[in-house]
Design a protein around this motif. Sequence first.
Motif, PDB file in Angstrom:
ATOM      1  N   ILE A 130       0.841  -1.206   0.000  1.00  0.00           N
ATOM      2  CA  ILE A 130       0.000   0.000   0.000  1.00  0.00           C
ATOM      3  C   ILE A 130       0.874   1.252   0.000  1.00  0.00           C
ATOM      4  O   ILE A 130       0.621   2.217  -0.715  1.00  0.00           O
ATOM      5  CB  ILE A 130      -0.969   0.001   1.213  1.00  0.00           C
ATOM      6  N   LYS A 131       1.939   1.216   0.792  1.00  0.00           N
ATOM      7  CA  LYS A 131       2.856   2.356   0.800  1.00  0.00           C
ATOM      8  C   LYS A 131       3.450   2.571  -0.595  1.00  0.00           C
ATOM      9  O   LYS A 131       3.505   3.700  -1.078  1.00  0.00           O
ATOM     10  CB  LYS A 131       3.978   2.143   1.804  1.00  0.00           C
ATOM     11  N   ASP A 132       3.872   1.490  -1.244  1.00  0.00           N
ATOM     12  CA  ASP A 132       4.452   1.614  -2.590  1.00  0.00           C
ATOM     13  C   ASP A 132       3.442   2.186  -3.578  1.00  0.00           C
ATOM     14  O   ASP A 132       3.801   2.968  -4.467  1.00  0.00           O
ATOM     15  CB  ASP A 132       4.936   0.251  -3.090  1.00  0.00           C
ATOM     16  N   ILE A 133       2.175   1.774  -3.452  1.00  0.00           N
ATOM     17  CA  ILE A 133       1.129   2.284  -4.344  1.00  0.00           C
ATOM     18  C   ILE A 133       0.963   3.793  -4.130  1.00  0.00           C
ATOM     19  O   ILE A 133       0.922   4.575  -5.086  1.00  0.00           O
ATOM     20  CB  ILE A 133      -0.210   1.530  -4.118  1.00  0.00           C
ATOM     21  N   LYS A 376       4.614  13.401  10.818  1.00  0.00           N
ATOM     22  CA  LYS A 376       5.772  12.758  11.422  1.00  0.00           C
ATOM     23  C   LYS A 376       5.413  11.999  12.689  1.00  0.00           C
ATOM     24  O   LYS A 376       5.978  10.959  12.977  1.00  0.00           O
ATOM     25  CB  LYS A 376       6.821  13.818  11.768  1.00  0.00           C
ATOM     26  N   ARG A 377       4.452  12.587  13.435  1.00  0.00           N
ATOM     27  CA  ARG A 377       4.036  11.916  14.662  1.00  0.00           C
ATOM     28  C   ARG A 377       3.484  10.528  14.356  1.00  0.00           C
ATOM     29  O   ARG A 377       3.472   9.660  15.199  1.00  0.00           O
ATOM     30  CB  ARG A 377       2.977  12.742  15.392  1.00  0.00           C
ATOM     31  N   GLN A 378       3.031  10.331  13.126  1.00  0.00           N
ATOM     32  CA  GLN A 378       2.438   9.044  12.772  1.00  0.00           C
ATOM     33  C   GLN A 378       3.479   8.031  12.327  1.00  0.00           C
ATOM     34  O   GLN A 378       3.146   7.016  11.747  1.00  0.00           O
ATOM     35  CB  GLN A 378       1.378   9.213  11.687  1.00  0.00           C
ATOM     36  N   ALA A 379       4.728   8.340  12.553  1.00  0.00           N
ATOM     37  CA  ALA A 379       5.809   7.343  12.491  1.00  0.00           C
ATOM     38  C   ALA A 379       6.299   6.876  11.123  1.00  0.00           C
ATOM     39  O   ALA A 379       7.438   6.491  11.007  1.00  0.00           O
ATOM     40  CB  ALA A 379       5.453   6.103  13.309  1.00  0.00           C
ATOM     41  N   TYR A 380       5.490   6.927  10.093  1.00  0.00           N
ATOM     42  CA  TYR A 380       5.972   6.255   8.884  1.00  0.00           C
ATOM     43  C   TYR A 380       7.076   6.982   8.117  1.00  0.00           C
ATOM     44  O   TYR A 380       7.890   6.383   7.474  1.00  0.00           O
ATOM     45  CB  TYR A 380       4.847   5.919   7.915  1.00  0.00           C
ATOM     46  N   GLY A 381       7.053   8.315   8.215  1.00  0.00           N
ATOM     47  CA  GLY A 381       7.877   9.088   7.301  1.00  0.00           C
ATOM     48  C   GLY A 381       9.344   8.767   7.292  1.00  0.00           C
ATOM     49  O   GLY A 381       9.947   8.586   6.237  1.00  0.00           O
ATOM     50  N   LEU A 382       9.926   8.678   8.485  1.00  0.00           N
ATOM     51  CA  LEU A 382      11.375   8.652   8.545  1.00  0.00           C
ATOM     52  C   LEU A 382      11.998   7.359   8.055  1.00  0.00           C
ATOM     53  O   LEU A 382      13.157   7.327   7.698  1.00  0.00           O
ATOM     54  CB  LEU A 382      11.826   8.952   9.978  1.00  0.00           C
ATOM     55  N   PHE A 387       9.713   8.812   0.591  1.00  0.00           N
ATOM     56  CA  PHE A 387       8.256   8.821   0.790  1.00  0.00           C
ATOM     57  C   PHE A 387       7.848  10.084   1.538  1.00  0.00           C
ATOM     58  O   PHE A 387       6.904  10.774   1.149  1.00  0.00           O
ATOM     59  CB  PHE A 387       7.836   7.561   1.563  1.00  0.00           C
ATOM     60  N   LEU A 388       8.610  10.412   2.598  1.00  0.00           N
ATOM     61  CA  LEU A 388       8.334  11.621   3.377  1.00  0.00           C
ATOM     62  C   LEU A 388       8.421  12.856   2.478  1.00  0.00           C
ATOM     63  O   LEU A 388       7.557  13.728   2.505  1.00  0.00           O
ATOM     64  CB  LEU A 388       9.322  11.757   4.546  1.00  0.00           C
ATOM     65  N   LYS A 389       9.463  12.892   1.646  1.00  0.00           N
ATOM     66  CA  LYS A 389       9.663  14.020   0.745  1.00  0.00           C
ATOM     67  C   LYS A 389       8.466  14.177  -0.203  1.00  0.00           C
ATOM     68  O   LYS A 389       7.941  15.280  -0.393  1.00  0.00           O
ATOM     69  CB  LYS A 389      10.957  13.790  -0.048  1.00  0.00           C
TER      70      LYS A 389
END
Length: 404
Positions: A130-133, A376-382, A387-389
Amino acid sequence: MSTSLLYHAFAVRGYRYVKTEYIEGEVIFTIEQPRESYQCPACGSKDVMGRGGKRRRFRTVSIGGKLVYLVLMVPRVECRCCGAVRQVKIAFADPRVTYTKSFQQYALELSRYMTIKDVAEHLGISWDVIKDIQKADLQRRFGRPKLSHLRQIAIDEISTAKGHRYLTIVLDLESGAVVHVGQGKGGDALLDFWKRLRRSGAKIEAVATDMSPAYIDAVTTHLPDAVLVFDRFHVIKLYNEKLSDLRRELHRMTKDGLEKDVLKGTRWLLLKRPENLDASRREPQRLEEALRLNAPLATAYYLKEELNEIWEQDDEEAAQALLMDWITYAESTGIRMLHQFSRTLRIHATGILAYYDYAISTGPLEGTNNKIKTMKRQAYGLRDPEFLKLKILGIHETKYALVG
Ligand SMILES: [Zn+2]
């Protein structure tokens, strides 16, 4: 099941339906590509010979709660025109993925209302898929922001991890779109942006930044014709920092000197009405001394209010007069901190007063910054900086649920 249902339900067109199997609660449709539609993926020629193939399985949209797969023998062809020997293109899926375009679309649709985790669980697929999509979708829509229309921009840095890692963000002040995200906070973080900006042929009129030498240097080097506007709130913020330093310094002085005794009990004296001060206990003298010791801080506080006024004038001329008065007065106080700040203002006067030519600031970046903090608080970005960018580049438009 039929070839036409394949088309209408799964957007699979140009393939023939072969058979349906039900295996362990999953629905598997086998399809095949008609020989007459073989085509060279390199040059597009139809003059090709079959060279075997590879059986591949693609996840597609579910039927009710049942996971549905398409199985296809993907033909390999040898091209008589260009000589390439390769797998043909698949019409219903992007290269190198294991799901169909309709599945991708459906996952994106769900992403508007649900977190990545929710979507993954609902569809019975991994979080990473899902992240890749989402990532591919963001890349397509925001990966290469258009720059040619840019006129006024703001540049600022944001910290992504407790003051350790920084990103430099460039915002289009007219549309509010983020147009660049660079790693770090120095001039290097902008190099790629300047390159793309030059290629775009954009004519930048004005840039809002803080007074950091790195950004000043970068802007004057790469946009020599643009008006540099120092952001008001960064100037005030810097002053506040100096003010805190001064307060600490004065506090330290009173702590280790004689003055400690002088300040002892003066808070009470400050509250007393002057006519009630007790002369026999030297109260008038003690108050006067305490006020003298606190004078630098009082003056600096007063000048902070005055500093704000520089941006509240009717025109640049009035603002300039006020700025010069401020500097002259601050220097006359003999307070070192005010002396140093005067120097900063003098050096940056042009960029401060440029506000009257372009009333811009880095303020709009604050809103973006807050959204990034929520993300960021939701953890996934870093875990995936790219993806974050992309999430930041799409932050003004994307409607994905924020949480990961
Ligand atoms: Zn070819």
